[in-house]
Design a protein around this motif. Structure first.
Motif, PDB file in Angstrom:
ATOM      1  N   LYS A  78      35.331  38.498  31.914  1.00 32.65           N
ATOM      2  CA  LYS A  78      34.041  39.033  32.721  1.00 32.65           C
ATOM      3  C   LYS A  78      32.825  38.716  31.904  1.00 32.65           C
ATOM      4  O   LYS A  78      31.850  38.509  32.608  1.00 32.65           O
ATOM      5  CB  LYS A  78      34.238  40.542  32.867  1.00 32.65           C
ATOM      6  CG  LYS A  78      35.204  41.033  34.002  1.00 32.65           C
ATOM      7  CD  LYS A  78      34.679  41.366  35.143  1.00 32.65           C
ATOM      8  CE  LYS A  78      35.749  41.237  36.155  1.00 32.65           C
ATOM      9  NZ  LYS A  78      35.249  41.815  37.472  1.00 32.65           N
ATOM     10  N   ASN A 109      35.184  46.368  32.813  1.00 33.63           N
ATOM     11  CA  ASN A 109      34.716  45.000  32.288  1.00 33.63           C
ATOM     12  C   ASN A 109      33.507  44.329  32.788  1.00 33.63           C
ATOM     13  O   ASN A 109      32.745  43.771  32.086  1.00 33.63           O
ATOM     14  CB  ASN A 109      35.961  43.976  32.487  1.00 33.63           C
ATOM     15  CG  ASN A 109      37.223  44.674  31.496  1.00 33.63           C
ATOM     16  OD1 ASN A 109      37.021  45.172  30.480  1.00 33.63           O
ATOM     17  ND2 ASN A 109      38.550  44.226  32.076  1.00 33.63           N
ATOM     18  N   ASP A 176      29.735  42.021  41.305  1.00 39.11           N
ATOM     19  CA  ASP A 176      30.556  40.992  41.283  1.00 39.11           C
ATOM     20  C   ASP A 176      31.065  40.806  42.781  1.00 39.11           C
ATOM     21  O   ASP A 176      31.932  40.076  43.154  1.00 39.11           O
ATOM     22  CB  ASP A 176      31.615  40.954  40.199  1.00 39.11           C
ATOM     23  CG  ASP A 176      32.399  42.259  40.416  1.00 39.11           C
ATOM     24  OD1 ASP A 176      31.797  43.292  41.217  1.00 39.11           O
ATOM     25  OD2 ASP A 176      33.513  42.496  39.598  1.00 39.11           O
ATOM     26  N   TYR A 193      32.544  32.425  36.311  1.00 37.64           N
ATOM     27  CA  TYR A 193      33.920  32.402  35.982  1.00 37.64           C
ATOM     28  C   TYR A 193      34.415  30.928  36.080  1.00 37.64           C
ATOM     29  O   TYR A 193      35.670  30.674  35.256  1.00 37.64           O
ATOM     30  CB  TYR A 193      34.666  33.131  37.089  1.00 37.64           C
ATOM     31  CG  TYR A 193      34.295  34.631  37.221  1.00 37.64           C
ATOM     32  CD1 TYR A 193      33.994  35.221  36.091  1.00 37.64           C
ATOM     33  CD2 TYR A 193      34.806  35.424  38.286  1.00 37.64           C
ATOM     34  CE1 TYR A 193      33.707  36.699  36.245  1.00 37.64           C
ATOM     35  CE2 TYR A 193      34.472  36.743  38.278  1.00 37.64           C
ATOM     36  CZ  TYR A 193      33.634  37.456  37.171  1.00 37.64           C
ATOM     37  OH  TYR A 193      33.614  38.592  37.526  1.00 37.64           O
ATOM     38  N   ALA A 217      43.788  40.078  41.481  1.00 34.22           N
ATOM     39  CA  ALA A 217      42.618  40.164  42.006  1.00 34.22           C
ATOM     40  C   ALA A 217      42.351  41.836  42.347  1.00 34.22           C
ATOM     41  O   ALA A 217      43.178  42.662  42.555  1.00 34.22           O
ATOM     42  CB  ALA A 217      42.796  39.719  43.795  1.00 34.22           C
ATOM     43  N   GLY A 274      41.236  47.095  36.488  1.00 34.39           N
ATOM     44  CA  GLY A 274      40.522  46.199  36.987  1.00 34.39           C
ATOM     45  C   GLY A 274      40.664  45.785  38.052  1.00 34.39           C
ATOM     46  O   GLY A 274      39.855  45.225  38.776  1.00 34.39           O
ATOM     47  N   THR A 325      45.758  45.119  32.804  1.00 32.17           N
ATOM     48  CA  THR A 325      45.191  43.978  34.242  1.00 32.17           C
ATOM     49  C   THR A 325      45.372  42.780  33.526  1.00 32.17           C
ATOM     50  O   THR A 325      45.742  41.974  34.492  1.00 32.17           O
ATOM     51  CB  THR A 325      43.690  44.255  34.220  1.00 32.17           C
ATOM     52  OG1 THR A 325      43.515  45.698  34.675  1.00 32.17           O
ATOM     53  CG2 THR A 325      42.854  43.487  35.387  1.00 32.17           C
TER      54      THR A 325
END
Ligand SMILES: Cc1ncc(COP(=O)(O)O)c(C=O)c1O
Length: 382
Positions: A78, A109, A176, A193, A217, A274, A325
């Protein structure tokens, strides 16, 4: 018994279909982000680890794990997205940076990344967290000088709080997640990313390509950024994109099933903090609606098992410190291990070369110690 569900995407693009030019993520955006981020102090590619013994145990030809624990000292991928989006917001601002405030909701995060970016580039920062975000994760955000506000409800409620506060105070939301009318910032996050995908492209053996990428995801920004990057680069040779979600926050599963974004409500309770998101990001959906080849929804028990398996490797494999995560991709492989009929649906077998996204390390050291029974330092020293 712990459950796993597999859904093959009926609308997945044919292998030969080129990356749709109309999509918001593009090669230029990925290239600009890579130029900027690779010039930041402390930048270094994270390792792509080989896990040959685990691959054999899982009945696969190859298994590689992109280990994001070392990313800019923030312990997760992240760091690439939120901080880059803060930089881009500031560059579009006529006001002096010290007069600008950025804000967002986070399950840990992303907020850490935005707070770090705000500190790095000199603006103010207020981060919203929901009820179940651990105090360890809140403290990690405060360490970068941000104000942290805890609100009632789940992640999606925190998103609404951040939006309301920004509207009232003239702050900038650095989210995000994209939604109707809010695309530029999440687009920057996703292009950030892409740095990870660029590193993987350089690290994967040049004469081969992975057959599958298992990518976890939450709102889908990570999965979409990787899917788009690999589609743009590897084209018809791109790996099958398998999206992994917690059973209780399976918004992509339900959306892929319905062929349109479908929200999941409730407390979204999962150890995979996450991924505790009930709504898909609109931009991510645009890519994954046809870019995702399948979705796997797994129970928490597999996520905990994955963290332990990575901490106690088989002979010849490296020790890996992954958060709940971060290990989700491996968790899905573990869940599928004894389910040949589900593996067959994913074309997963003895000739598969699988890429896993180790998206975080021990982002909450206390939770990590509770799961593994040892601290990350003890695990690495063993
Ligand atoms: C460690 C980690 N991995 C994966 C994800 C999922 O990313 P996205 O929300 O973009 O799907 C998150 C999101 O917070 C995360 O913190």
């Amino acid at each position: 018994m712990s459950a796993v569900r597999v859904l093959v995407n009926p609308r997945a693009a044919a292998r030969a279909q080129p990356y749709p030019v109309a999509l918001a993520l593009d090669a230029e955006g990925f290239a600009v982000a890579a130029r900027e981020i690779s010039a930041w102090p402390g930048y270094a590619p994270t390792p792509l680890l080989e896990l040959p013994a685990l691959a054999t145990a899982l009945g696969l030809a190859e298994l590689r794990y992109k280990d994001e624990r070392g990313r800019f000292g923030l312990k997760s991928f992240k760091a690439l997205g939120g901080a880059y989006a803060v930089r881009r917001v500031l560059s579009r601002q006529p006001r002096p940076v010290q007069d600008v405030t950025v804000t967002c909701a986070t399950d840990g995060n992303h907020g850490r990344s935005v707070a770090w970016g705000a500190q790095l580039f000199g603006c103010r920062c207020v981060i919203f967290i929901h009820e179940t975000v651990s105090e360890g994760r809140a403290a990690a955000i405060r360490r970068y000088g941000a104000e942290v506000r805890r609100v009632k409800g789940n992640y999606d409620d925190a998103v609404r709080h951040a939006a309301d506060a920004a509207a009232k105070n003239g702050w900038h939301v650095v989210s995000d997640t994209s939604y109707e009318g809010y695309r530029d910032v999440p687009r920057d996050v996703m292009h950030g990313y892409g740095v990870m995908a660029g590193e993987i492209l350089a690290q994967w053996p040049a004469d081969r390509v992975p057959t599958h990428v298992f990518v976890q995801a939450g709102v889908g920004a990570l999965a979409a950024a990787l899917c788009a990057s690999f589609w743009l680069h590897w084209r018809e040779r791109r790996p099958r994109c398998v999206v992994v979600e917690p059973s209780r926050a399976d918004c992509f599963y339900r959306s892929i099933e319905a062929g349109r974004p479908v929200a999941v409500h409730g407390d979204l309770d999962t150890v995979m903090a996450g991924l505790a998101c009930g709504e898909v990001s609109a931009l991510a959906w645009e890519v994954l609606a046809t870019g995702a080849d399948a979705v796997v929804a797994i129970d928490d028990a597999y996520a905990l098992e994955a963290v332990r398996v990575l901490a106690a490797p088989r002979a010849g494999d490296p020790v890996v410190v992954a958060g709940e995560t971060g290990g989700a991709g491996l968790a899905a492989l573990l869940a599928l291990q004894a389910r040949p009929e589900l593996r067959a649906q994913l074309a997963l077998g003895g000739d598969s070369a699988v890429l896993l996204l180790g998206s975080e390390g021990d982002t909450d050291p206390e939770i990590y110690r509770r799961i593994v029974g040892r601290s990350a330092d003890e695990v690495l020293a063993a």
